[in-house]
Motif scaffolding. Structure first.
Motif, PDB file in Angstrom:
ATOM      1  N   LEU A 326       0.737  -1.145   0.326  1.00 30.19           N
ATOM      2  CA  LEU A 326      -0.075   0.345   0.494  1.00 30.19           C
ATOM      3  C   LEU A 326       1.374   1.005   0.105  1.00 30.19           C
ATOM      4  CD1 LEU A 326      -2.735  -0.925   2.469  1.00 30.19           C
ATOM      5  CD2 LEU A 326      -2.747  -0.424  -0.005  1.00 30.19           C
ATOM      6  N   HIS A 327       1.925   1.327  -0.411  1.00 27.35           N
ATOM      7  CA  HIS A 327       2.930   2.604  -0.049  1.00 27.35           C
ATOM      8  C   HIS A 327       2.590   3.018  -1.566  1.00 27.35           C
ATOM      9  CE1 HIS A 327       5.855   1.362   2.921  1.00 27.35           C
ATOM     10  NE2 HIS A 327       5.824  -0.603   3.149  1.00 27.35           N
ATOM     11  N   TYR A 328       2.146   2.901  -2.420  1.00 26.33           N
ATOM     12  CA  TYR A 328       1.831   3.660  -3.600  1.00 26.33           C
ATOM     13  C   TYR A 328       0.747   4.431  -3.776  1.00 26.33           C
ATOM     14  CZ  TYR A 328       4.192   5.667  -8.155  1.00 26.33           C
ATOM     15  OH  TYR A 328       3.830   5.969  -9.308  1.00 26.33           O
ATOM     16  N   ALA A 329      -0.204   3.829  -3.062  1.00 26.68           N
ATOM     17  CA  ALA A 329      -1.538   4.437  -2.709  1.00 26.68           C
ATOM     18  C   ALA A 329      -1.268   4.924  -1.464  1.00 26.68           C
ATOM     19  CB  ALA A 329      -2.818   2.696  -2.144  1.00 26.68           C
ATOM     20  N   ARG A 330      -0.600   5.085  -0.932  1.00 26.94           N
ATOM     21  CA  ARG A 330      -0.494   6.055   0.240  1.00 26.94           C
ATOM     22  C   ARG A 330       0.227   7.492  -0.414  1.00 26.94           C
ATOM     23  NH1 ARG A 330      -0.196   5.361   5.962  1.00 26.94           N
ATOM     24  NH2 ARG A 330      -0.994   3.217   6.549  1.00 26.94           N
ATOM     25  N   THR A 331       1.360   7.204  -1.141  1.00 26.54           N
ATOM     26  CA  THR A 331       1.838   8.626  -2.528  1.00 26.54           C
ATOM     27  C   THR A 331       1.050   8.858  -3.471  1.00 26.54           C
ATOM     28  OG1 THR A 331       4.065   6.471  -2.261  1.00 26.54           O
ATOM     29  CG2 THR A 331       3.812   8.885  -4.037  1.00 26.54           C
ATOM     30  N   ILE A 332      -0.168   8.208  -3.722  1.00 28.03           N
ATOM     31  CA  ILE A 332      -0.584   9.107  -4.867  1.00 28.03           C
ATOM     32  C   ILE A 332      -1.639   9.617  -3.993  1.00 28.03           C
ATOM     33  CG2 ILE A 332      -2.174   8.847  -6.996  1.00 28.03           C
ATOM     34  CD1 ILE A 332      -0.368   6.056  -7.129  1.00 28.03           C
ATOM     35  N   ALA A 333      -2.490   9.721  -2.806  1.00 24.01           N
ATOM     36  CA  ALA A 333      -3.309  10.255  -2.067  1.00 24.01           C
ATOM     37  C   ALA A 333      -2.521  10.993  -1.916  1.00 24.01           C
ATOM     38  CB  ALA A 333      -3.550   9.344  -0.310  1.00 24.01           C
ATOM     39  N   HIS A 334      -1.761  11.033  -1.601  1.00 18.46           N
ATOM     40  CA  HIS A 334      -0.542  13.197  -1.432  1.00 18.46           C
ATOM     41  C   HIS A 334      -1.223  13.520  -2.652  1.00 18.46           C
ATOM     42  CE1 HIS A 334       1.159  13.282   2.325  1.00 18.46           C
ATOM     43  NE2 HIS A 334       1.316  11.443   2.209  1.00 18.46           N
ATOM     44  N   MET A 357      -9.392  14.627 -16.602  1.00 19.75           N
ATOM     45  CA  MET A 357      -8.000  13.475 -17.325  1.00 19.75           C
ATOM     46  C   MET A 357      -7.069  13.180 -15.747  1.00 19.75           C
ATOM     47  SD  MET A 357      -4.907  12.701 -19.959  1.00 19.75           S
ATOM     48  CE  MET A 357      -3.965  14.163 -19.702  1.00 19.75           C
ATOM     49  N   PHE A 358      -6.598  14.499 -15.901  1.00 22.64           N
ATOM     50  CA  PHE A 358      -5.173  14.014 -14.428  1.00 22.64           C
ATOM     51  C   PHE A 358      -6.350  13.526 -13.812  1.00 22.64           C
ATOM     52  CE2 PHE A 358      -1.422  14.170 -13.345  1.00 22.64           C
ATOM     53  CZ  PHE A 358      -0.118  14.185 -14.460  1.00 22.64           C
ATOM     54  N   GLU A 359      -7.177  14.132 -13.310  1.00 20.17           N
ATOM     55  CA  GLU A 359      -7.983  13.702 -11.232  1.00 20.17           C
ATOM     56  C   GLU A 359      -8.506  12.201 -12.359  1.00 20.17           C
ATOM     57  OE1 GLU A 359      -9.812  18.010 -10.338  1.00 20.17           O
ATOM     58  OE2 GLU A 359     -11.540  16.483 -11.905  1.00 20.17           O
ATOM     59  N   PHE A 360      -8.679  11.838 -12.650  1.00 24.53           N
ATOM     60  CA  PHE A 360      -9.157  10.166 -12.710  1.00 24.53           C
ATOM     61  C   PHE A 360      -8.390   9.512 -12.980  1.00 24.53           C
ATOM     62  CE2 PHE A 360     -11.181   6.891 -15.361  1.00 24.53           C
ATOM     63  CZ  PHE A 360     -12.533   6.408 -15.010  1.00 24.53           C
ATOM     64  N   TYR A 361      -6.993  10.369 -13.583  1.00 23.27           N
ATOM     65  CA  TYR A 361      -5.945   9.257 -13.623  1.00 23.27           C
ATOM     66  C   TYR A 361      -4.925   9.120 -11.962  1.00 23.27           C
ATOM     67  CZ  TYR A 361      -0.384   9.154 -13.360  1.00 23.27           C
ATOM     68  OH  TYR A 361       0.612   9.097 -12.926  1.00 23.27           O
ATOM     69  N   LEU A 362      -5.180   9.662 -11.397  1.00 28.32           N
ATOM     70  CA  LEU A 362      -4.909   9.618 -10.111  1.00 28.32           C
ATOM     71  C   LEU A 362      -5.796   9.323  -9.594  1.00 28.32           C
ATOM     72  CD1 LEU A 362      -3.059  12.822  -9.640  1.00 28.32           C
ATOM     73  CD2 LEU A 362      -1.908  11.271 -10.308  1.00 28.32           C
ATOM     74  N   ALA A 363      -6.966   9.195  -9.293  1.00 27.05           N
ATOM     75  CA  ALA A 363      -8.020   8.336  -8.573  1.00 27.05           C
ATOM     76  C   ALA A 363      -7.653   6.684  -8.905  1.00 27.05           C
ATOM     77  CB  ALA A 363      -9.589   8.947  -8.669  1.00 27.05           C
ATOM     78  N   GLY A 364      -7.811   6.899  -9.999  1.00 29.08           N
ATOM     79  CA  GLY A 364      -7.466   4.827 -10.988  1.00 29.08           C
ATOM     80  C   GLY A 364      -6.579   4.552 -10.461  1.00 29.08           C
ATOM     81  N   ALA A 365      -6.069   5.040 -10.286  1.00 30.93           N
ATOM     82  CA  ALA A 365      -3.895   4.868  -9.924  1.00 30.93           C
ATOM     83  C   ALA A 365      -4.008   4.298  -8.539  1.00 30.93           C
ATOM     84  CB  ALA A 365      -3.066   5.705 -10.542  1.00 30.93           C
ATOM     85  N   GLU A 366      -4.585   4.969  -7.899  1.00 29.37           N
ATOM     86  CA  GLU A 366      -4.356   5.201  -6.298  1.00 29.37           C
ATOM     87  C   GLU A 366      -5.681   4.078  -5.934  1.00 29.37           C
ATOM     88  OE1 GLU A 366      -5.825   6.737  -1.592  1.00 29.37           O
ATOM     89  OE2 GLU A 366      -5.601   8.118  -3.593  1.00 29.37           O
ATOM     90  N   LEU A 367      -6.670   3.713  -7.004  1.00 30.29           N
ATOM     91  CA  LEU A 367      -7.393   2.122  -6.454  1.00 30.29           C
ATOM     92  C   LEU A 367      -6.902   0.966  -6.698  1.00 30.29           C
ATOM     93  CD1 LEU A 367     -10.876   4.035  -6.710  1.00 30.29           C
ATOM     94  CD2 LEU A 367     -10.567   2.761  -5.120  1.00 30.29           C
ATOM     95  N   SER A 368      -6.342   1.315  -7.935  1.00 27.23           N
ATOM     96  CA  SER A 368      -5.541  -0.241  -8.420  1.00 27.23           C
ATOM     97  C   SER A 368      -4.191  -0.406  -7.558  1.00 27.23           C
ATOM     98  CB  SER A 368      -4.665   0.366  -9.752  1.00 27.23           C
ATOM     99  OG  SER A 368      -3.593   0.885  -9.562  1.00 27.23           O
TER     100      SER A 368
END
Length: 425
Positions: A326-334, A357-368
């Motif tokens: 979950l380290h990357y999930a925490r990173t992308i949340a920041h 587009m970027f909001e969609f990318y960041l939210a989807g990336a964190e949730l992945s």
């Protein structure tokens, strides 16, 4: 609303609850087992038709175009529900599309040098000011390391670099280090400044190259660090250490064996490599079509099985592997929080569609990383069976020593600016 789209949603939502307002004003509620709750409005019949055949691409495009809207919830909430349910085979259109994508993935990820350069430019040669608005001050655009969980983004990114340096076993000065995919130079400069290494960083991004070279001069490290616009396939000289952070995802599955054969050719007999990459825990797959088109063309997050098979075929040793969950999930949340705080400034650089587009990318990336089994792995690789000590104690000792040495360094780090901006304290 057509009967087909209604049936698909009823089959698709097996966990949580989704309320939908369709383009003709029809309202439907789809309920599964307890789980996330969200609602959305679809504003065009064409979106409903496209959601039937290829939802992985259509939903992101519809959000970018303002034709799908969350209702009474955030985009993150809506994607949480949809991505959670996408892990089950409830959408026949997506199941067929996934099979087709997997069959095409060798071509989709065919990344010879010229195509690799175009793919890199698509994302990394954007206006440099954009990255200052959501990354840390060192522009580390990869998974940070949260030893406690409550670190600031700046602290966690510095910890990530120490964690990697410890695994490189930088046990003597003037080791020759190659940084494959050196980004804006932060890792290379850290290895030279804090560990006494001589570093060559290679990138395919002209924007990153210019920033990295300027940073090396401004930090007084130009005699120890040099940056080049070079493809990894064209490197010929040998190095004591090799590090690659967040670059392997751009290699392409058909190029893995060649990548590791190149590593073997240019790594010293007693050398050490540290590979840091996004991966997946559910075996080989394919890249989401929206991500492939709009964010990282030619990119792919490999399964460990694919990575290890290529390392073995190249005749290399895996001497250590660590899974960061979950380290990357925490990173992308920041990153998401910082992007949201600076959204108006991003819109001034680009436009509303880019922001969506970027909001969609960041939210989807964190949730992945939270609900779809994505992870980060760090693999230590050597040519020789005895290139590193028998136990991992040396890593722990080196990391603690690095953290202790960094304690007084609480002063703000230099902030990386875009090509035309001056680096300031």
């Amino acid at each position: 609303m057509t009967p087909v789209i209604d049936r698909i949603f009823r089959s698709f939502i097996t966990q949580g609850r989704l309320d939908v307002v369709f383009s003709d004003g029809t309202r439907r509620t789809y309920v599964g087992t307890p789980g996330p709750v969200a609602a959305m409005r679809v504003l065009a019949p064409s979106v409903e038709r496209r959601l039937i055949a290829n939802p992985g691409l259509a939903f992101g495009e519809a959000y970018m175009d303002g034709l799908v809207e969350p209702v009474g919830c955030t985009l993150y909430d809506l994607l949480d529900l949809l991505m959670t349910n996408s892990m089950r085979a409830g959408h026949i259109g997506e199941a067929v599309a996934a099979v087709i994508r997997y069959g095409k993935r060798t071509w989709t990820q065919f990344n010879p040098a010229t195509r690799s350069r175009r793919n890199v430019a698509h994302h990394y040669d954007l206006n440099g000011a954009l990255y200052d608005l959501f990354l840390d001050s060192d522009r580390q655009y990869s998974c940070a390391y949260f030893a406690r969980g409550d670190e600031t983004l700046e602290e966690a990114q510095r910890a990530k670099k120490r964690h990697i340096a410890a695994k490189l076993r930088l046990n003597r000065p003037d080791l020759e280090v190659l940084d494959i995919g050196s980004g804006w130079g932060g890792m290379a400069l850290t290895l030279a400044r804090d560990y006494g290494a001589r570093v060559t960083g290679i990138t395919l991004s002209e924007e990153q190259l210019a920033v990295s070279r300027r940073r090396a001069v401004e930090e007084g490290l130009a005699d120890r660090v040099r940056f080049e616009l070079v493809d990894y396939r064209d490197v010929t000289r040998r190095f004591d250490r090799i590090v690659s952070v967040g670059m392997f995802e751009h290699v392409g599955v058909g190029h893995y064996r060649r990548f590791f054969e190149k590593v073997r050719a240019i790594l010293a007999p007693d050398g050490v490599m540290l590979l840091h990459s996004i991966g997946r825990n559910d075996g080989p797959g394919s890249t989401n079509p929206w991500i492939d088109r709009y964010i990282f063309p030619g990119g792919y997050s490999p399964a460990l099985s694919e990575t290890f098979a290529a390392i073995e075929k190249a005749g290399l040793w895996v001497t250590d592997c660590e899974i960061l969950r979950l380290h990357y999930a925490r990173t992308i949340a920041h990153w998401r929080q910082r992007f949201a705080a600076n959204r108006d400034r991003v819109a001034a650089l680009y436009d509303e569609r880019f922001c969506r587009m970027f909001e969609f990318y960041l939210a989807g990336a964190e949730l992945s990383f939270r609900v779809q089994g994505h992870l980060n792995f760090q693999v230590q690789i050597t040519r020789s069976i005895d290139a590193v000590p028998l136990t991992r104690d040396y890593m722990v000792e080196a990391e603690r020593a690095g953290a202790a040495a960094a304690e007084p360094a609480a002063a703000p780090r230099r902030r990386v600016r875009g090509r035309k901006d001056r680096v300031a304290e």
